[in-house]
Write a protein that holds these residues in place. Structure first.
Motif, PDB file in Angstrom:
ATOM      1  N   LEU A  72      10.759 -25.862 -56.786  1.00  0.00           N
ATOM      2  CA  LEU A  72       9.131 -25.433 -57.679  1.00  0.00           C
ATOM      3  C   LEU A  72       9.315 -25.379 -59.229  1.00  0.00           C
ATOM      4  O   LEU A  72       9.604 -25.522 -59.371  1.00  0.00           O
ATOM      5  CB  LEU A  72       9.607 -23.287 -57.742  1.00  0.00           C
ATOM      6  CG  LEU A  72       9.102 -22.977 -56.443  1.00  0.00           C
ATOM      7  CD1 LEU A  72      10.652 -22.974 -54.727  1.00  0.00           C
ATOM      8  CD2 LEU A  72       8.950 -20.843 -56.342  1.00  0.00           C
ATOM      9  N   GLU A  73       7.919 -25.278 -59.388  1.00  0.00           N
ATOM     10  CA  GLU A  73       7.126 -26.004 -60.732  1.00  0.00           C
ATOM     11  C   GLU A  73       6.996 -24.604 -61.492  1.00  0.00           C
ATOM     12  O   GLU A  73       6.539 -24.055 -60.764  1.00  0.00           O
ATOM     13  CB  GLU A  73       6.288 -26.904 -60.764  1.00  0.00           C
ATOM     14  CG  GLU A  73       6.833 -28.499 -60.598  1.00  0.00           C
ATOM     15  CD  GLU A  73       5.959 -29.062 -60.148  1.00  0.00           C
ATOM     16  OE1 GLU A  73       4.823 -28.812 -60.697  1.00  0.00           O
ATOM     17  OE2 GLU A  73       6.393 -29.813 -59.436  1.00  0.00           O
ATOM     18  N   PHE A  74       7.055 -24.028 -62.706  1.00  0.00           N
ATOM     19  CA  PHE A  74       7.556 -23.303 -63.958  1.00  0.00           C
ATOM     20  C   PHE A  74       6.080 -23.953 -64.969  1.00  0.00           C
ATOM     21  O   PHE A  74       6.543 -24.665 -65.292  1.00  0.00           O
ATOM     22  CB  PHE A  74       7.434 -21.851 -63.529  1.00  0.00           C
ATOM     23  CG  PHE A  74       8.629 -21.986 -62.874  1.00  0.00           C
ATOM     24  CD1 PHE A  74       8.291 -20.504 -62.532  1.00  0.00           C
ATOM     25  CD2 PHE A  74       9.551 -22.150 -61.854  1.00  0.00           C
ATOM     26  CE1 PHE A  74       8.245 -19.965 -61.246  1.00  0.00           C
ATOM     27  CE2 PHE A  74       9.907 -22.338 -60.780  1.00  0.00           C
ATOM     28  CZ  PHE A  74      10.132 -20.981 -60.368  1.00  0.00           C
ATOM     29  N   ASN A  75       5.394 -22.850 -65.665  1.00  0.00           N
ATOM     30  CA  ASN A  75       4.928 -23.630 -66.892  1.00  0.00           C
ATOM     31  C   ASN A  75       5.204 -22.967 -67.905  1.00  0.00           C
ATOM     32  O   ASN A  75       6.383 -21.972 -67.970  1.00  0.00           O
ATOM     33  CB  ASN A  75       3.673 -23.422 -67.020  1.00  0.00           C
ATOM     34  CG  ASN A  75       2.483 -21.922 -66.929  1.00  0.00           C
ATOM     35  OD1 ASN A  75       3.437 -21.183 -67.221  1.00  0.00           O
ATOM     36  ND2 ASN A  75       1.320 -22.223 -66.761  1.00  0.00           N
ATOM     37  N   LYS A  76       5.284 -22.690 -69.169  1.00  0.00           N
ATOM     38  CA  LYS A  76       5.821 -22.698 -70.192  1.00  0.00           C
ATOM     39  C   LYS A  76       5.138 -20.756 -69.824  1.00  0.00           C
ATOM     40  O   LYS A  76       6.671 -20.161 -70.700  1.00  0.00           O
ATOM     41  CB  LYS A  76       5.166 -22.937 -71.564  1.00  0.00           C
ATOM     42  CG  LYS A  76       3.895 -22.699 -72.195  1.00  0.00           C
ATOM     43  CD  LYS A  76       3.254 -23.269 -73.259  1.00  0.00           C
ATOM     44  CE  LYS A  76       1.544 -23.054 -73.320  1.00  0.00           C
ATOM     45  NZ  LYS A  76       1.319 -23.949 -74.763  1.00  0.00           N
ATOM     46  N   ASN A  77       4.561 -20.446 -69.503  1.00  0.00           N
ATOM     47  CA  ASN A  77       4.454 -19.026 -69.828  1.00  0.00           C
ATOM     48  C   ASN A  77       5.114 -18.050 -68.110  1.00  0.00           C
ATOM     49  O   ASN A  77       5.139 -16.944 -68.043  1.00  0.00           O
ATOM     50  CB  ASN A  77       2.844 -18.182 -69.277  1.00  0.00           C
ATOM     51  CG  ASN A  77       2.008 -18.735 -70.702  1.00  0.00           C
ATOM     52  OD1 ASN A  77       2.965 -18.832 -71.762  1.00  0.00           O
ATOM     53  ND2 ASN A  77       1.019 -19.387 -70.356  1.00  0.00           N
ATOM     54  N   GLY A  78       6.054 -18.784 -67.405  1.00  0.00           N
ATOM     55  CA  GLY A  78       6.509 -18.930 -66.700  1.00  0.00           C
ATOM     56  C   GLY A  78       5.656 -18.623 -65.402  1.00  0.00           C
ATOM     57  O   GLY A  78       5.793 -17.914 -63.961  1.00  0.00           O
ATOM     58  N   GLU A  79       4.607 -19.168 -64.843  1.00  0.00           N
ATOM     59  CA  GLU A  79       3.557 -19.021 -64.342  1.00  0.00           C
ATOM     60  C   GLU A  79       4.136 -19.784 -63.419  1.00  0.00           C
ATOM     61  O   GLU A  79       4.031 -21.587 -63.498  1.00  0.00           O
ATOM     62  CB  GLU A  79       2.640 -18.813 -63.922  1.00  0.00           C
ATOM     63  CG  GLU A  79       1.728 -17.857 -65.141  1.00  0.00           C
ATOM     64  CD  GLU A  79       0.325 -18.414 -66.273  1.00  0.00           C
ATOM     65  OE1 GLU A  79      -0.633 -17.180 -66.285  1.00  0.00           O
ATOM     66  OE2 GLU A  79       0.336 -19.868 -65.943  1.00  0.00           O
TER      67      GLU A  79
END
Length: 326
Positions: A72-79
């Motif tokens: 699973l991938e997440f961006n810097k805002n945890g999305e």
């Protein structure tokens, strides 16, 4: 912990681009990484899918971080940006997989996180203005098995010098503690004091009003940054990083601009670091034995007049935690 404050939690030098660092800070497991613009991001270090540590994953080219378990991938805002098992065209509702993120600032070679509510976030970062860009510094860190409040109080304690540091900064047997004078600024959230100790020859002890803040002084800024102003050209700074209720990491920096030539001052800083390591270890040996691990305004300790800086620290800490002085 005091809520709605910026906490210094890492040295900038520890976090490299395209790397993940998993650490425990403020009783939370966190993962830090840098985006393509070298900006720092911080997420709760637990994948929302099956609870694996994101810090064991990797940073992708698109600056997302990838969970090591199921990708699973997440961006810097945890999305959550992508779930490989669902397929490119069948991602569905990704929002339910978002993880908590933390506001981050990086200044003075220090990484701070916001411990509080977004609506009261401030741009003011705790630091000591006496230290500007003309200084260079050397740095080391050490793990103390005690609550961060105990470690901070030790650096405001002028009574312990001739005993804990009898052969270093407390040499000379100055056991009589005058004052100490303490200046508290609620607005700036600072405590200022200095040692006015003397050899005890039976003379009268001076009170706080008869004492002074000397050119070598101690200054603490909430929630966790302390400075010893030794001279205009030499300062020692410590940020006390809360790990959990029984552990603290001290980041100690020796700042100087003795010659004004940065290469030479960096060389001097190497020896300053060694000296401070010796002094710090003298403190650690004793402070780790204190019980209970954390300090409090109301305690079974029998404090003396020389403990005034510590009393003022406890009062302000309790007020900032929202408990008042009842």
């Amino acid at each position: 912990m005091i809520k709605n404050e910026w906490y210094a939690v890492l040295s900038s030098s520890e976090l490299k681009k395209n790397e993940l660092i998993g650490v425990k800070r403020l009783n939370m497991d966190l993962v830090f990484f840098r985006d393509k613009n070298n900006k720092v991001a911080c997420l709760f270090d637990m994948c929302s899918h099956r609870g694996a540590a994101l810090s064991k994953g990797k940073v992708l080219d698109n600056c997302n971080i990838q969970c090591p378990f199921h990708g699973l991938e997440f961006n810097k805002n945890g999305e959550c940006q992508f779930i490989p098992a669902n397929g490119i065209n069948n991602q569905g509702d990704l929002e339910r997989y978002n993880v908590k993120f933390f506001k981050v600032k990086e200044r003075h070679g220090i990484i701070y996180i916001w411990n509080g509510d977004d609506e009261v976030e401030t741009d003011e970062i705790p630091f000591h203005n006496e230290i500007d860009k003309s200084f260079v510094f050397s740095e080391f860190k050490d793990w103390w098995k005690t609550h961060y409040s105990r470690a901070i109080e030790n650096q405001l304690d002028v009574v312990h010098l001739p005993f804990v540091h009898h052969n270093t900064i407390g040499a000379g047997g100055k056991t009589l503690v005058n004052g100490p004078k303490v200046i508290v600024s609620d607005k700036e959230k600072t405590i200022l004091t200095s040692a006015n100790n003397e050899v005890d020859n039976g003379q009268e002890r001076h009170g706080p009003n008869e004492s002074e803040i000397r050119s070598t002084y101690l200054k603490f800024k909430f929630p966790n940054i302390w400075m010893n102003n030794i001279t205009d050209k030499i300062k020692v700074l410590i940020f006390f990083v809360p790990v959990d209720d029984e552990n603290t990491i001290l980041y100690l920096r020796f700042y100087n601009k003795i010659t004004g030539i940065k290469l030479v001052d960096k060389f001097i800083g190497f020896f300053g670091k060694i000296a401070n390591f010796i002094i710090e270890r003298q403190d650690k040996r004793v402070v780790e034995t204190q019980r209970p691990k954390a300090s409090s305004l109301k305690s079974k300790e029998n404090l003396i007049e020389g403990d005034k800086p510590i009393i003022e620290y406890r009062k302000m800490r309790q007020n900032l935690k929202g408990y008042g002085l009842k």
